[in-house]
Scaffold this active site. Sequence first.
Site, PDB file in Angstrom:
ATOM      1  N   THR A  13       3.464  77.001  47.280  1.00 43.21           N
ATOM      2  CA  THR A  13       3.439  75.682  46.635  1.00 43.21           C
ATOM      3  C   THR A  13       4.673  75.475  45.750  1.00 43.21           C
ATOM      4  OG1 THR A  13       2.114  76.408  44.727  1.00 43.21           O
ATOM      5  CG2 THR A  13       0.914  75.572  46.645  1.00 43.21           C
ATOM      6  N   ASN A  14       5.186  76.549  45.167  1.00 42.89           N
ATOM      7  CA  ASN A  14       6.423  76.397  44.386  1.00 42.89           C
ATOM      8  C   ASN A  14       7.612  76.110  45.294  1.00 42.89           C
ATOM      9  OD1 ASN A  14       6.164  76.826  41.343  1.00 42.89           O
ATOM     10  ND2 ASN A  14       4.822  78.420  42.174  1.00 42.89           N
ATOM     11  N   LEU A  93      11.509  94.104  42.960  1.00 43.24           N
ATOM     12  CA  LEU A  93      12.749  94.609  43.556  1.00 43.24           C
ATOM     13  C   LEU A  93      13.459  95.517  42.559  1.00 43.24           C
ATOM     14  CD1 LEU A  93      13.733  91.226  45.164  1.00 43.24           C
ATOM     15  CD2 LEU A  93      13.173  93.300  46.434  1.00 43.24           C
ATOM     16  N   HIS A 109       7.052  82.811  36.464  1.00 37.92           N
ATOM     17  CA  HIS A 109       5.917  83.669  36.118  1.00 37.92           C
ATOM     18  C   HIS A 109       4.829  82.794  35.498  1.00 37.92           C
ATOM     19  CE1 HIS A 109       3.741  87.281  35.100  1.00 37.92           C
ATOM     20  NE2 HIS A 109       3.502  86.737  33.920  1.00 37.92           N
TER      21      HIS A 109
HETATM   22  C1  GAR Z   1       2.477  81.189  41.326  1.00 36.88           C
HETATM   23  O1  GAR Z   1       1.530  80.899  40.340  1.00 36.88           O
HETATM   24  C2  GAR Z   1       3.594  82.051  40.757  1.00 36.88           C
HETATM   25  O2  GAR Z   1       3.922  81.731  39.436  1.00 36.88           O
HETATM   26  C3  GAR Z   1       2.968  83.407  40.825  1.00 36.88           C
HETATM   27  O3  GAR Z   1       2.230  83.418  42.025  1.00 36.88           O
HETATM   28  C4  GAR Z   1       1.882  82.084  42.408  1.00 36.88           C
HETATM   29  C5  GAR Z   1       2.459  81.816  43.781  1.00 36.88           C
HETATM   30  O4  GAR Z   1       2.053  80.590  44.277  1.00 36.88           O
HETATM   31  N1  GAR Z   1       3.972  84.418  40.786  1.00 36.88           N
HETATM   32  C6  GAR Z   1       3.772  85.619  40.247  1.00 36.88           C
HETATM   33  O5  GAR Z   1       2.718  85.964  39.770  1.00 36.88           O
HETATM   34  C7  GAR Z   1       4.976  86.543  40.286  1.00 36.88           C
HETATM   35  N2  GAR Z   1       4.847  87.554  39.297  1.00 36.88           N
HETATM   36  P1  GAR Z   1       2.839  79.842  45.455  1.00 36.88           P
HETATM   37  O6  GAR Z   1       3.052  80.837  46.593  1.00 36.88           O
HETATM   38  O7  GAR Z   1       1.886  78.760  45.873  1.00 36.88           O
HETATM   39  O8  GAR Z   1       4.130  79.314  44.914  1.00 36.88           O
END
Ligand code: GAR
Length: 207
Positions: A13-14, A93, A109
């Site tokens: 989604t991001n 990484l 984050h």
């Molecule tokens: C998001 O909330 C992102 O901030 C988090 O995982 C989700 C991914 O959603 N990332 C982490 O926790 C990294 N440490 P998405 O695949 O729908 O963008």
Amino acid sequence: MKNIVVLVSGGGTNLQALLDAEHRGELGPGHITCVISSSPSAYALTRAENAGVKTRVLPKKGVDRETYTAQMVKALQEEQADLVILAGFMVILGPELPAAFPNAVMNVHPALIPSFCGPGYYGLHVHEAVLAAGVKVTGATVHFVNEVCDGGPIILQGTVPVKNGDTPEVLQRRVMENVEWKLLPKAARLFCEGKIHVENGIARVDE
Ligand code: GAR
């Protein structure tokens, strides 16, 4: 033009927020040129294909961290990345990545760093920890990646309230909608416009 390469592992989604922002002309000189997934089944790959963006898969399964990081650095150099965005990328990484792309790798984050971050704090686990701690405000952070997990210079942060009766899923959605999907494209634009400067480990943003 600045080449943006987005790293993903899941729903994406991001990534979608970034693709939509570019479509609306909101990434300034930034152009998403490639999406690299750590998993062949990530729905994020479909989002990239639907937007006509090149995709690559670099499977993490069975590959140690050092080898994987070297493979990723090579792929990013092949793609001539100016900016690397970790958008729901669930692999930690090694330090060779920020060494190859200093202050040019950003991560989103889903909490207010330096709280609820570091190894083990990813995805829904972050929101579970927030609810278990009983804090009344949470949010998300966009930061540069350095050699410390979730420890690099903070670029942008935004907050949302924690409400009575929230579940991790409800809270995750509130954080994404109100903070992540807005701040990540904004940080990408600011970077591509040359408006983020890091001095002594602190990011100064000229908005
Ligand atoms: C998001 O909330 C992102 O901030 C988090 O995982 C989700 C991914 O959603 N990332 C982490 O926790 C990294 N440490 P998405 O695949 O729908 O963008």
